[in-house]
Design an enzyme around this catalytic site. Structure first.
Site, short mmCIF file in Angstrom:
data_model
loop_
_atom_site.label_atom_id
_atom_site.label_comp_id
_atom_site.label_asym_id
_atom_site.label_seq_id
_atom_site.Cartn_x
_atom_site.Cartn_y
_atom_site.Cartn_z
N LYS A 126 1.19 -0.82 0.01
CA LYS A 126 -0.41 -0.25 0.00
C LYS A 126 0.59 1.51 -0.28
O LYS A 126 1.89 1.21 0.51
CB LYS A 126 -0.48 -0.02 1.31
CG LYS A 126 -2.20 1.12 1.46
CD LYS A 126 -3.33 0.15 0.41
CE LYS A 126 -4.13 1.67 1.06
NZ LYS A 126 -5.76 0.16 -0.17
N ASP A 166 -7.21 4.57 -4.57
CA ASP A 166 -7.83 3.98 -3.38
C ASP A 166 -8.90 5.49 -2.84
O ASP A 166 -8.53 6.14 -3.84
CB ASP A 166 -7.00 3.56 -2.31
CG ASP A 166 -7.53 3.37 -0.92
OD1 ASP A 166 -7.83 2.19 -1.03
OD2 ASP A 166 -7.38 4.42 0.15
N GLY A 237 -20.08 7.18 2.24
CA GLY A 237 -19.32 7.63 1.33
C GLY A 237 -20.41 7.85 -0.09
O GLY A 237 -21.08 7.67 -0.13
N ALA A 242 -19.16 3.45 -3.17
CA ALA A 242 -20.84 3.53 -2.61
C ALA A 242 -21.49 3.35 -3.80
O ALA A 242 -23.02 3.15 -4.23
CB ALA A 242 -21.19 4.99 -2.27
N TRP A 243 -20.74 3.96 -5.84
CA TRP A 243 -21.56 3.82 -5.90
C TRP A 243 -21.92 2.78 -6.88
O TRP A 243 -22.98 2.12 -7.04
CB TRP A 243 -20.61 5.13 -7.48
CG TRP A 243 -20.41 4.84 -8.57
CD1 TRP A 243 -21.92 5.80 -9.66
CD2 TRP A 243 -20.09 4.15 -9.30
NE1 TRP A 243 -22.21 5.28 -10.48
CE2 TRP A 243 -21.03 4.42 -11.20
CE3 TRP A 243 -19.31 3.20 -9.76
CZ2 TRP A 243 -20.53 3.90 -11.96
CZ3 TRP A 243 -18.66 2.63 -11.08
CH2 TRP A 243 -19.06 3.26 -11.93
N1 GLU Z 1 -7.44 0.32 -2.59
C1 GLU Z 1 -7.84 -1.29 -3.28
C2 GLU Z 1 -7.68 -2.01 -2.31
O1 GLU Z 1 -7.89 -1.64 -0.65
C3 GLU Z 1 -7.99 -1.63 -4.11
C4 GLU Z 1 -6.29 -2.09 -4.66
C5 GLU Z 1 -5.98 -2.97 -5.85
O2 GLU Z 1 -6.79 -2.87 -6.97
O3 GLU Z 1 -4.52 -2.70 -6.13
O4 GLU Z 1 -7.86 -2.97 -1.81
#
Ligand code: GLU
Length: 446
Positions: A126, A166, A237, A242-243
């Site tokens: 992340k 994200d 959200g 949410a969408w």
């Molecule tokens: N941010 C998203 C998650 O929390 C997607 C991460 C991704 O597609 O690599 O899982």
């Protein structure tokens, strides 16, 4: 608690005492691994708990950029490369003023197990920055993204680390990051997911997290011999997650009654469907980060500064940010008849809320299982990029649905094997953990 589990937890609490969110996530996972650690001595022998809670690498860097007036600003950029036992590091980038290393370590840690649950070859990572996208012009966002990736590009790549979006990182940001990376390395390659549809993106990726959460909810309801038809759902959200959830839930006959933003929440007694769901995209694109606009446009109730968890609903789906639903919110929801909570955000519920759900037989789907549809579809985008192919919408959606059905089944089976039937927190943690831990053992001490 198993002595090995508590020894590792105590050690982490001393070593990283200021990393509140990271410790919260680790505590939840490790506590639910008690039985596994007891039954399978190899994990202690190989010191898997100490190893799995320490990122393989953290990159932290300066991100200087210039605003439209020529003023110079500096933000901090991060990439937590947590675990690559199952594949290249994979996980989103978050641009939000609340971003800290602790927050990204929590998200990266969760991502390891989430990605493992998808069954696709992806490790966990992340990243992000404390940059606030709200109120910035497109040019400012572009300059920021270019500066961010000018540093990060040397640490990522299609076989090394594949970021995605994200909070605060959507199609626009991914475009700017992709363009600058391509210029720097002189290669058009799938090192990031969530790309535009004409340049390597996958159909259904924008909808995937929300769709996946609803598919997961459907599976839980099936076990209870129920369906989504005519269920009332409270969402928080109003972004991408949410969408997507609203689109799929209404398609399956449920009624969405709330959305929320930093300014408060909207209660629409007539239900949020059709064009009203499309309007969420308009609000998001406006960059104002306010849901009151919806209430004004559709003459719905607006509750300033409040969260949506005080309404009467059958199902609650937090879709915004960590710890957005606490113990008090849980009590109110339960009192008003809510009997299923699905975390579409990462760690959307506090430990106190999760305890309330368990005490009151409310089914609870943790984020690492319920919101895995987003990253799963990112995995499908990676596959399409590797094959230089593009699948039809129905094909991606069918694969996503099958992945969510499998995750649900694996969580349920793990919960049964460890005598905790229907406890999806324990089921998800155990099912996600075992594959990663065994891969780490098989790959030796690295
Ligand atoms: N941010 C998203 C998650 O929390 C997607 C991460 C991704 O597609 O690599 O899982």
């Amino acid at each position: 608690m198993n002595p090995y589990v508590s020894e590792v937890l105590e050690g982490l609490k001393k070593k990283y005492y200021w990393e509140k969110e990271f410790l919260q996530a680790v505590t939840e996972v490790l506590e639910s691994l008690n039985l596994v650690i007891e039954r399978e001595p190899r994990y202690k022998k190989h010191r898997i708990l100490e190893r799995i809670t320490e990122p393989e690498r953290v990159v932290m860097f300066r991100v200087p950029w210039q605003d439209d007036r020529g003023e110079i600003h500096v933000n901090t950029g991060y990439r937590v490369q947590f675990n690559s036992a199952l594949g290249p590091y994979k996980g989103g980038l978050r641009f939000h003023p609340s971003v800290t290393l602790s927050g990204l370590k929590f998200l990266g840690f969760e991502q390891i197990f989430k990605n493992s649950l998808t069954g696709l070859p992806m490790g966990g990572g992340k990243g992000g920055s404390d940059f606030n996208v709200t109120g910035k012009s497109d040019n400012e966002v572009m300059r920021f993204c270019q500066s961010f990736i000018t540093e990060l590009h040397r640490h990522v790549g299609p076989n090394t680390d594949v970021p995605a979006g994200d909070i605060g990182v959507g199609g626009r940001e991914i475009g700017y990051l992709f363009g600058q990376y391509k210029k720097l390395v002189n290669r058009f390659e799938g090192w990031i997911t969530g790309k535009g549809l004409y340049w390597g993106g996958s159909l259904i990726r924008p909808e995937a997290t929300g769709f996946g959460a609803i598919y997961f909810a459907e599976e839980i309801l099936k076990v209870k011999k129920e369906s989504l038809k005519d269920k009332t759902i409270a969402l928080s959200g109003f972004g991408n997650v949410a969408w997507g959830a609203a689109l799929k839930a209404t398609e399956l006959g449920a009624k969405i009654i709330t959305i929320s933003g930093p300014d408060g929440f909207v209660y629409d007694k007539d239900g949020i469907s059709g064009d009203k769901i499309k309007y969420l995209l308009t609000m998001r694109a406006s960059g104002r980060d306010m849901v009151k606009d919806y209430a004004d446009k559709y003459k719905a109730e607006f509750h300033s500064g409040k969260r949506p968890w005080s309404v009467k609903c059958d199902i609650a789906i937090p879709c915004a940010i960590q710890n957005e639903l606490d113990g008090e919110d849980a009590k109110v929801l339960i009192k008003k008849g809510c009997n299923l909570v699905v975390e579409a955000s990462n760690m959307g519920c506090t430990p106190e809320a999760v305890t309330e759900f368990a005490k009151n037989q409310v089914s609870f789907a943790p984020g690492k299982a319920a919101n895995a549809g987003g990253v799963a579809t990112s995995g499908l985008e990676m596959s399409q990029n590797s094959m230089r192919l593009k699948w039809e919408k129905n094909e991606v959606d069918a694969r996503l649905k099958q992945i969510m059905v499998n995750i649900h089944a694996n969580c349920l089976t793990a919960s049964q094997e460890y005598d905790q039937e229907g406890n999806y927190v324990i089921g998800a943690n155990i099912a996600g953990f075992k594959k990663v831990a065994d891969a780490m053992i098989e790959q030796g001490l690295v």
